[in-house]
Enzyme design. Sequence first.
Site, PDB file in Angstrom:
ATOM      1  N   LYS A 211       0.829  -1.212   0.000  1.00 46.15           N
ATOM      2  CA  LYS A 211       0.000   0.000   0.000  1.00 46.15           C
ATOM      3  C   LYS A 211       0.862   1.260   0.000  1.00 46.15           C
ATOM      4  O   LYS A 211       2.055   1.217   0.293  1.00 46.15           O
ATOM      5  CB  LYS A 211      -0.993  -0.041   1.154  1.00 46.15           C
ATOM      6  CG  LYS A 211      -2.080  -1.082   0.826  1.00 46.15           C
ATOM      7  CD  LYS A 211      -3.376  -0.886   1.521  1.00 46.15           C
ATOM      8  CE  LYS A 211      -4.392  -1.892   0.943  1.00 46.15           C
ATOM      9  NZ  LYS A 211      -5.370  -2.302   1.919  1.00 46.15           N
ATOM     10  N   ARG A 246      -3.306 -10.105   4.708  1.00 47.60           N
ATOM     11  CA  ARG A 246      -3.772 -10.223   3.317  1.00 47.60           C
ATOM     12  C   ARG A 246      -2.662  -9.656   2.430  1.00 47.60           C
ATOM     13  O   ARG A 246      -2.356  -8.467   2.539  1.00 47.60           O
ATOM     14  CB  ARG A 246      -5.075  -9.421   3.171  1.00 47.60           C
ATOM     15  CG  ARG A 246      -5.663  -9.421   1.779  1.00 47.60           C
ATOM     16  CD  ARG A 246      -6.896  -8.533   1.721  1.00 47.60           C
ATOM     17  NE  ARG A 246      -7.478  -8.508   0.402  1.00 47.60           N
ATOM     18  CZ  ARG A 246      -7.076  -7.721  -0.579  1.00 47.60           C
ATOM     19  NH1 ARG A 246      -6.081  -6.870  -0.401  1.00 47.60           N
ATOM     20  NH2 ARG A 246      -7.681  -7.772  -1.758  1.00 47.60           N
TER      21      ARG A 246
HETATM   22  N1  HH2 Z   1      -7.388  -3.915   0.680  1.00 45.18           N
HETATM   23  C1  HH2 Z   1      -7.734  -3.964  -0.629  1.00 45.18           C
HETATM   24  C2  HH2 Z   1      -8.790  -4.755  -1.059  1.00 45.18           C
HETATM   25  N2  HH2 Z   1      -9.473  -5.538  -0.182  1.00 45.18           N
HETATM   26  N3  HH2 Z   1      -9.798  -6.299   2.023  1.00 45.18           N
HETATM   27  C3  HH2 Z   1      -9.485  -6.289   3.310  1.00 45.18           C
HETATM   28  N4  HH2 Z   1     -10.152  -7.049   4.196  1.00 45.18           N
HETATM   29  N5  HH2 Z   1      -8.466  -5.494   3.783  1.00 45.18           N
HETATM   30  C4  HH2 Z   1      -7.748  -4.693   2.968  1.00 45.18           C
HETATM   31  O1  HH2 Z   1      -6.856  -3.972   3.461  1.00 45.18           O
HETATM   32  C5  HH2 Z   1      -8.071  -4.686   1.574  1.00 45.18           C
HETATM   33  C6  HH2 Z   1      -9.132  -5.518   1.122  1.00 45.18           C
HETATM   34  C7  HH2 Z   1      -6.959  -3.146  -1.611  1.00 45.18           C
HETATM   35  O2  HH2 Z   1      -5.873  -3.889  -2.097  1.00 45.18           O
HETATM   36  P1  HH2 Z   1      -5.886  -4.636  -3.515  1.00 45.18           P
HETATM   37  O3  HH2 Z   1      -6.929  -5.692  -3.554  1.00 45.18           O
HETATM   38  O4  HH2 Z   1      -4.537  -5.127  -3.828  1.00 45.18           O
HETATM   39  O5  HH2 Z   1      -6.189  -3.480  -4.540  1.00 45.18           O
HETATM   40  P2  HH2 Z   1      -7.485  -3.033  -5.309  1.00 45.18           P
HETATM   41  O6  HH2 Z   1      -8.528  -2.637  -4.331  1.00 45.18           O
HETATM   42  O7  HH2 Z   1      -7.004  -1.872  -6.142  1.00 45.18           O
HETATM   43  O8  HH2 Z   1      -7.953  -4.200  -6.138  1.00 45.18           O
END
Ligand code: HH2
Length: 399
Positions: A211, A246
């Site tokens: 992040k 995660r």
């Molecule tokens: N962060 C993201 C998405 N889902 N779920 C939980 N429980 N906690 C988190 O911190 C979290 C999440 C964002 O990360 P990512 O999936 O890599 O990116 P994007 O939302 O751009 O797909």
Amino acid sequence: MGPRTLVMGIVNVTPDSFSDGGKFLEKDRAVRHAATLVSEGADILDIGGESTRPGAPDVGAEEELARVLPVIRALRTEISIPLSIDTRKSEVAAACLDAGAAIVNDVSGLRDPAMVDVVASRGAGLVIMHMRGDPQTMQQAPTYRDVVTEVGDFLAGQARAAMSGGVAREAIVLDPGIGFGKTVEHNLELLRGIPRLRARGFPVLMGHSRKSFIGKLTGDRPAEDRLEGSLAAATLSAAWGADIVRVHDVRETVRVLKVADALCRPAAGEPSTSRSRPTGEGSDLGTSSRIRVSGIPVRARIGVTERERAVPRTLLMDCEFDVPWVATDALHATTDYAAASHAAVRAVQAREWLLLESAAQAAALAVRPLTHGAVVIRIRKRSPPGLPAEASEVEVRLR
Ligand code: HH2
């Protein structure tokens, strides 16, 4: 705290996720990537069909389902670890649970009013995450009075709502939502605040991986160059008591956590008891990093005979908590010993006891989820009036 930090591997079936957008949009690629994460040691896979990065546009339920459902269907027959669906929409959650997912990861923290019922009716797991505003607006000057308390209050409230709607307590995991309407400093406070969040009584998931706060702390590195920082955050999350992390980089995280967990997590074990006359001084935990709260008076009914149990008497309890070394003078990086001691007192007062050791064991079991390491509970009682004057003491140690 569980004996080991679980690793949730991320499978983003999206064109626009912040770190891997477009890489796994095609079903076969997503399935291959998922299989790789499993072979690297993931404990859970989180499948998402909508990016929630700052500024991301909303995706309709139909589009989201078209992305994730084929992947879930294919994975369900290929892998045996639980699948989680990362969605804010109850209709997407319902279809994915029916297709074989076991957990709903709701980054909106249950804003869809039908979500609780979908999870409860299918007996699924539920990750409740805190997000301030929505992805379009969340990074516009986020402010909190005390971010750890406010986020914790919100999550605990949503957990209560989920339980009233029929979701089992054991099915719920809380997530403070790193990067979702938080500044760099808010994210750091939430990471340091893991022990305080765990004290709310639910497992905690942390989603720090790649992040932007990690990029900012390491000299404005882009998302694909944030591995070391992500591993540092995973290590300290484990040390501070996170139950699940995660992550995008499963192989590296699994290796790092093997060492971090071995260093800072005690092996799981049954409580052991030893009965002794009061000896006055300490135990043999053998570490200087320990909090001791001594001489806590507890009013409880205890004794083998009815006569002994007829009136409550005052026991004296000592609680000792092994605490991790902390790099800062931060209260939230250590065990909240007031909360832990209260939990011990409540457990002893909850019912009548025949045996002092059962009361001490109950106290130790109540306290253990709130601490980082071994717990020692010592309870002293005096004979009731009219019986030969004798004092006894029981010590329970839970690793
Ligand atoms: N962060 C993201 C998405 N889902 N779920 C939980 N429980 N906690 C988190 O911190 C979290 C999440 C964002 O990360 P990512 O999936 O890599 O990116 P994007 O939302 O751009 O797909």
